[in-house]
Write a protein that holds these residues in place. Structure first.
Motif: not given
Length: 352
Positions: A230-236, A239-241
């Motif tokens: 979820a933290e990775v998702v928030l960092g995008m 506009n996720p890769d």
């Protein structure tokens, strides 16, 4: 009491153990004593919101059938019902009104899976012919129904929302809401050991982490798996890769029989993760035509009535607990009380 819906139950299942009409599954293990145990973990009075913003992850890269929410104003006669000064309708009124609606895919972001979300083709009648069946023998097309025409499904522009209703007449998400889903939870910090690497976590890895961190899971505990996803998702930032969405952080290995047996034997009441689906999708190969494509979903939702929580935001809580050598907390996590839905957003609250 209704007549038992099945003549045989799946191997490794608990159908009937909580009664022939049961629709709560392992949430039955969250007893009054478990609620009191959870309350005893609220020692500091600090709450943590465990929900992502419901417009995350952004786009439809995780699941092409699920779209971000759309907020729109409601209508007044011939006017948009937003920033409306009521003095235009009632002399002397000083009110300014906003009112809106949402088109919401219920399992787009932080969510619960209802027990009606995933079933299986299984010969519950013992006649050699598999049926569409869900937890405790409830039947697709009888207890869990929906429209037959694609014209009555999805969310096309100008759709007639009076048509195309689906309804989990049994096993709907409202059962969780009435139960309240409040009790003691245990954090398993996979991320602290595995980082952001894509790792299929089976029984051996999980047992090593539980032992190293001194985590004990007791009957009725809700288990939260912190992977960092979820933290990775928030960092995008919405506009996720897409490659990152499908290759980051730990996932459970649903093909590991020892892991599935542990989930059954541990007595956990719900299984929650901050990743998409809790288990790795695609799952590891299981042989051509052999079995469920989502084996952990099959084991939890279909066989044992174990609710699955997905895409929760666990990182701040996991960090706080780890810094203090704790892993237990009070979790309060009811879904929307939306009769007939097969999943629901949630705004879970942890209190430490």
């Amino acid at each position: 009491m209704m007549q038992q819906r099945w003549k045989k139950r799946p191997d490794g299942s608990n159908w009937g153990d909580f009664g022939p009409d049961d629709q709560l599954g392992r949430l039955n293990l969250i007893t009054r004593d478990k609620v009191l145990q959870g309350l005893a973990e609220a020692k500091e009075g600090i709450p943590f919101c465990l929900s992502l913003p419901l417009d995350y992850p952004g786009g439809s890269g995780l699941n092409p059938r699920r779209k971000p929410p759309v907020l729109r104003p409601t209508l007044r006669p011939n006017a948009v019902n937003f920033n409306v000064a009521l003095n235009t309708e009632e002399e002397g009124a000083t009110d300014v009104v906003c009112d809106d609606l949402v088109l919401l895919h219920l399992q787009y972001s932080t969510q619960w899976d209802a027990l009606s979300h995933v079933g299986s083709l299984f010969d519950a009648d013992g006649d050699g012919v598999p049926e569409k069946v869900f937890y405790n023998g409830f039947r697709g097309g009888i207890d869990i129904v929906g429209p037959d025409s694609i014209a009555d499904a999805g969310a096309p522009a100008g759709a007639d929302w009076r048509k195309g209703t689906s309804n989990a007449g049994a096993l709907g998400i409202q059962n969780y809401a009435v139960h309240c889903v409040q009790g003691r939870a245990a954090m398993v910090d996979l991320h602290a050991h595995l980082g952001n690497e894509r790792t299929y976590v089976g029984y051996d890895i999980l047992m090593r982490i539980l032992e190293e961190d001194g985590v004990e899971v007791e009957t009725g505990d809700m288990v939260c798996l912190h992977t960092g996803f979820a933290e990775v998702v928030l960092g995008m930032n919405r506009n996720p890769d897409e490659k990152t969405l499908h290759s980051a952080c730990a996932v459970l290995d649903g093909r590991d029989t020892k892991l599935l047996n542990w989930i059954s034997d541990s007595g956990l009441s719900a299984l929650i993760a901050d990743n998409y689906a809790v288990e790795g999708l695609p799952s590891k190969p299981g042989g051509a035509g052999c079995c469920a494509s989502m084996p952990l979903h099959e084991h939890c939702l279909f066989k044992n009535g174990i609710p699955l929580g997905e895409l929760w935001h666990l990182t701040p809580l996991a960090g706080w607990l780890r810094e203090r050598g704790r892993y237990r907390f009070l979790l309060t996590a009811p879904p929307l009380r939306l009769p007939g839905a097969v999943g629901s957003p949630a705004t879970p609250v942890a209190t430490v």
